[in-house]
Design a protein around this motif. Structure first.
Motif, PDB file in Angstrom:
ATOM      1  N   ASN A  23      50.271  38.842  44.262  1.00 47.30           N
ATOM      2  CA  ASN A  23      50.648  40.183  43.809  1.00 47.30           C
ATOM      3  C   ASN A  23      50.290  40.432  42.347  1.00 47.30           C
ATOM      4  O   ASN A  23      50.780  41.376  41.734  1.00 47.30           O
ATOM      5  N   LYS A  25      48.554  41.796  39.186  1.00 42.45           N
ATOM      6  CA  LYS A  25      47.808  43.018  38.904  1.00 42.45           C
ATOM      7  C   LYS A  25      47.211  43.026  37.500  1.00 42.45           C
ATOM      8  O   LYS A  25      46.194  43.669  37.265  1.00 42.45           O
ATOM      9  N   ARG A  67      44.970  46.037  49.487  1.00 44.65           N
ATOM     10  CA  ARG A  67      45.493  47.386  49.240  1.00 44.65           C
ATOM     11  C   ARG A  67      46.882  47.358  48.613  1.00 44.65           C
ATOM     12  O   ARG A  67      47.240  48.262  47.865  1.00 44.65           O
ATOM     13  N   ASP A  68      47.662  46.335  48.923  1.00 42.23           N
ATOM     14  CA  ASP A  68      49.007  46.254  48.357  1.00 42.23           C
ATOM     15  C   ASP A  68      48.963  46.122  46.840  1.00 42.23           C
ATOM     16  O   ASP A  68      49.831  46.646  46.138  1.00 42.23           O
ATOM     17  N   GLN A  69      47.953  45.413  46.333  1.00 40.42           N
ATOM     18  CA  GLN A  69      47.824  45.248  44.889  1.00 40.42           C
ATOM     19  C   GLN A  69      47.076  46.402  44.237  1.00 40.42           C
ATOM     20  O   GLN A  69      47.421  46.839  43.142  1.00 40.42           O
ATOM     21  N   GLY A  71      46.257  49.531  45.677  1.00 38.61           N
ATOM     22  CA  GLY A  71      46.504  50.890  46.133  1.00 38.61           C
ATOM     23  C   GLY A  71      45.416  51.305  47.115  1.00 38.61           C
ATOM     24  O   GLY A  71      44.281  50.817  47.056  1.00 38.61           O
ATOM     25  N   GLU A 102      42.065  43.600  59.621  1.00 34.36           N
ATOM     26  CA  GLU A 102      41.786  44.448  58.455  1.00 34.36           C
ATOM     27  C   GLU A 102      40.349  44.975  58.449  1.00 34.36           C
ATOM     28  O   GLU A 102      40.125  46.169  58.233  1.00 34.36           O
TER      29      GLU A 102
END
Length: 271
Positions: A23, A25, A67-69, A71, A102
Motif C-alpha cells: 500500500n 504511495k 488500482r487500490d494504490q 486510483g 484482473e
C-alpha cells in the motif's frame, strides 16, 4: 531487485521488491529530502544483474492491478500509456503468474468500448446510406434498439473472443516453442493489448489503425513476456496465413489442371 529513482535530484537506490509495502504511495529521498509519489512512473526500473533473463520474481503487476494504490483513472491511464507507447517495458516487467481475473477485466472493458465505437461508426455510415446493412432486417430496427443490443452482446462477444484467440495463439506459440511461460502469459498479453482497441473512438479509420497497432503490441508483448525471440513469435502469427495459402493452392491447382485437361482443340484447326 528494483530501482527507485528520485525525480528531483536523480538519486536512485536498489530495493528488493518484497520490501516495498503493497500500500506504499509515497517515498522520501534520503539525499534531497523531497517527497515524491512512489508509483509516478508506469513501472520500476528492473535490475536483473546483467543476466538478460527475467524470472517471475523480477516482475511485477501492471498499474491496472494496483488500482487500490493509484486510483482507478490513474491506473487506467498509466496502463494505456504503457501498452500503447512502451509495450517492451510493459511486458518485460509484467508478471506472468499474477492471475487472469484482473487482465481479463481490463481487456473486457477496453475491448468492449473500442468495439462499440467501431460498430457505432458503421451504424452512422449505414444510416447515411454510405454503407448497406449486412442483413435486410437490421434496417427495419430502430437505432436505439440496435445500440441496446450492441451494449448487451458486444461484451459477450469480446469475452469469448479473448479466450478463443488466446488459446489459438498459445497453441501456435507452442508449435514454434515460444510459449515458455505458460498460457497465462499469452492471455495477459492478449488482454492488455485490448487497450489499443479504444482507438476505435476515432471515426472510421480508428478500427484499422487499432488492428495494426494491436498486432505490433502483441508481437512485442509475447516476445518479452515469454522471453523468446521475435522470429518465433512472427512465425507463430504466420502459420495460419501459410495454412490458408496452402489450402487455397490445394483447391485451385487441381481445378486449373482439370479445366486445362477439359479444353479440346477442334479438329482441323491446326494444319
Amino acid at each position: 531487485m528494483v530501482e527507485i529513482k528520485c525525480p528531483y535530484c536523480g538519486y536512485s537506490k536498489q530495493v528488493p521488491r518484497e520490501k516495498i509495502p503493497a500500500n506504499a504511495k509515497w517515498a522520501v529521498c534520503p539525499k534531497c529530502r523531497q517527497r515524491f509519489e512512489l508509483f509516478q512512473d508506469v513501472f520500476f526500473e528492473q535490475v536483473d544483474g546483467g543476466s538478460g533473463t527475467h524470472g517471475s520474481g523480477d516482475r511485477g503487476s501492471s498499474p491496472w492491478e494496483m488500482r487500490d494504490q493509484l486510483g482507478f483513472w490513474r491506473a487506467m491511464g498509466q496502463t494505456f500509456k504503457a501498452v500503447l507507447f512502451s509495450p517492451e517495458k510493459m511486458f518485460k516487467t509484467l508478471t506472468y503468474n499474477g492471475g487472469m481475473k484482473e487482465p481479463l477485466a481490463f481487456g473486457l472493458l477496453t475491448g468492449s468500448i473500442g468495439s462499440m465505437f467501431g460498430f457505432f461508426w458503421q451504424l452512422i455510415l449505414m444510416s447515411l446510406g454510405v454503407m448497406a446493412f449486412s442483413a435486410p432486417f437490421i434496417g427495419h430496427l430502430g437505432m436505439w434498439f440496435i445500440l441496446v443490443l450492441m451494449v448487451v452482446f458486444v461484451p459477450i462477444i469480446v469475452l469469448i473472443g479473448i479466450y478463443i484467440y488466446s488459446a489459438i495463439l498459445h497453441v501456435l506459440l507452442l508449435i514454434v516453442r515460444g510459449a515458455g511461460n505458460g498460457f497465462e502469459a499469452t492471455f495477459r498479453v492478449v488482454c492488455y493489448s485490448q487497450a489499443v482497441q479504444v482507438l476505435g473512438i476515432v471515426p472510421f479509420l480508428g478500427g484499422w489503425i487499432a488492428g495494426i497497432w494491436q498486432l505490433i503490441v502483441q508481437i512485442i508483448g509475447l516476445k518479452e513476456i515469454h522471453e523468446t525471440s521475435y522470429l518465433r513469435v512472427i512465425v507463430a502469427f504466420l502459420i495460419p496465413v501459410v495454412f490458408v495459402v496452402l489450402v487455397i493452392l490445394a483447391v485451385i491447382i487441381p481445378l486449373v489442371v482439370h479445366l486445362i485437361q477439359g479444353i479440346h482443340v477442334p479438329s482441323g484447326t491446326w494444319s
